[in-house]
Design a protein around this motif. Structure first.
Motif, short mmCIF file in Angstrom:
data_model
loop_
_atom_site.label_atom_id
_atom_site.label_comp_id
_atom_site.label_asym_id
_atom_site.label_seq_id
_atom_site.Cartn_x
_atom_site.Cartn_y
_atom_site.Cartn_z
N GLY A 150 26.65 50.47 13.65
CA GLY A 150 27.02 49.23 12.90
C GLY A 150 28.33 48.82 12.64
N GLY A 151 29.33 50.06 12.59
CA GLY A 151 30.52 49.74 12.52
C GLY A 151 31.32 48.81 13.27
N PRO A 152 31.20 49.08 14.63
CA PRO A 152 31.86 48.28 15.55
C PRO A 152 31.35 46.87 15.61
N ILE A 153 29.98 46.75 15.24
CA ILE A 153 29.30 45.27 15.23
C ILE A 153 30.10 44.59 13.78
N THR A 154 30.22 45.02 12.65
CA THR A 154 30.97 44.55 11.56
C THR A 154 32.39 44.11 12.13
N LEU A 155 32.96 45.10 12.72
CA LEU A 155 34.53 45.22 13.14
C LEU A 155 34.64 43.99 14.13
N ALA A 156 33.67 43.81 14.87
CA ALA A 156 33.80 42.35 15.72
C ALA A 156 33.88 41.37 15.43
N ILE A 157 33.50 41.10 14.17
CA ILE A 157 33.41 39.63 13.69
C ILE A 157 34.90 39.22 13.62
N SER A 221 42.61 42.95 16.48
CA SER A 221 42.68 41.28 16.38
C SER A 221 41.66 40.70 15.15
N THR A 222 40.95 41.58 14.41
CA THR A 222 40.07 40.94 13.32
C THR A 222 41.43 40.38 12.30
N PRO A 223 41.10 39.49 11.72
CA PRO A 223 41.61 38.91 10.44
C PRO A 223 41.50 39.71 9.12
N ASN A 224 40.30 40.39 9.38
CA ASN A 224 39.84 41.03 8.05
C ASN A 224 40.45 42.13 7.43
N ASN A 225 40.58 42.50 6.29
CA ASN A 225 40.93 43.89 5.46
C ASN A 225 39.89 44.87 5.73
#
Length: 283
Positions: A150-157, A221-225
């Motif tokens: 589930g980690g890469p799934i959330t990180l891909a957002i 490339s994700t904008p998230n912290n």
């Protein structure tokens, strides 16, 4: 000699029966649970989740939702391989967390109860499905929690949310271990021994390494912290995954929290520790 043969025969039969019993228990324990059994896990909780069946691109999946107060942030849990929405029951029952957040958990395709669909073996598909789930949730109040696969799934957002929390994320192909037990699935002569849900998990595991290569060089490339929590003794998803991420992100965007002596099952064995980190992110 006859007595010895008789003893060996009895021992052989006993071992065979024991094997069948253990195999049945393993099959039954790991199989996805019915709606009734899922909701029963919340007995004693102050809040019972709403269980619904949703559709994404023609695939039906099960979702658990606890939405008490729309002014609160929402924790959205994404399970790993093998896994289910019930992996996070203890968190969804916890009174301290319930006072601070709404919560959503769901079964990924291939892991639903009596699921007739196969796992999709695609981070991109899982990302798009998660985006669909997030459609009605206020982004700046959304905290994504991705465990293992589930980690890469959330990180891909790529859409901005309040925070992404990774729990032992499997994000780096070069340190992806391939347990010998996968051969039981790969060998056609032994595949029948592997329970259906483990066959789905095996397929996802075997394709994960190649699929990761489409994403792993662009995680930044994700904008998230990002907060990544990882056990130092995790051999299923080694902590090198989180160390790899740490090298990609600037310090003000990424935080690594290592849990000493914890293995891959730390979301259960280190519940209090993980819960406290959740609370810190909610405050």
């Amino acid at each position: 000699m006859k007595l010895l043969k008789k003893i060996l025969k009895i021992v052989g039969i006993a071992l065979f029966v024991l094997f069948l019993v253990l195999y049945y228990l393993f099959w039954n324990f790991s199989a996805p649970k019915s709606d009734v059994k899922v909701l029963k896990k919340f007995s004693g909780s102050s809040v019972t989740p709403v269980l619904t069946y949703e559709n994404f691109k023609g695939f039906k999946y099960r979702k658990l939702s606890i939405i008490k107060d729309t002014t609160l942030p929402t924790l959205v849990f994404v399970h790993g391989t093998i896994g289910s929405s019930t992996d996070f029951v203890k968190y969804m029952k916890d009174s301290a967390l319930l006072n601070k957040a709404n919560m959503i958990s769901y079964d990924r395709i291939g892991y639903n109860y009596q699921d007739k669909n196969l796992v999709q073996e695609s981070i991109a598909f899982e990302r798009d499905m998660l985006k669909n789930i997030l459609h009605d949730i206020t982004p700046h109040k959304t905290i994504l929690v991705g465990y293992s696969y589930g980690g890469p799934i959330t990180l891909a957002i790529q859409e901005k949310v309040r925070k992404v929390i990774l729990l032992a994320p499997a994000v780096y192909s070069k340190v992806e271990p391939m347990p010998w037990s996968l051969n039981l699935y790969k060998w056609k002569v032994t595949r029948w021994l592997v329970p259906p849900i483990w066959q789905e998990a095996s397929k996802e595991k075997l394709s994960h390494k190649q699929d990761l290569q489409l994403f792993e060089n662009n995680w930044e490339s994700t904008p998230n912290n990002i907060v990544s929590i990882h056990g130092t003794n995790d051999w299923i998803v080694p902590i090198e995954n989180s160390l790899f991420l740490k090298e990609q992100f600037p310090k003000n965007q990424f935080e690594l929290i290592s849990i000493p002596d914890a293995g891959h099952g730390f979301i259960w064995s280190k519940f209090d520790t993980i819960k406290e980190h959740f609370i810190q992110q909610l405050d």
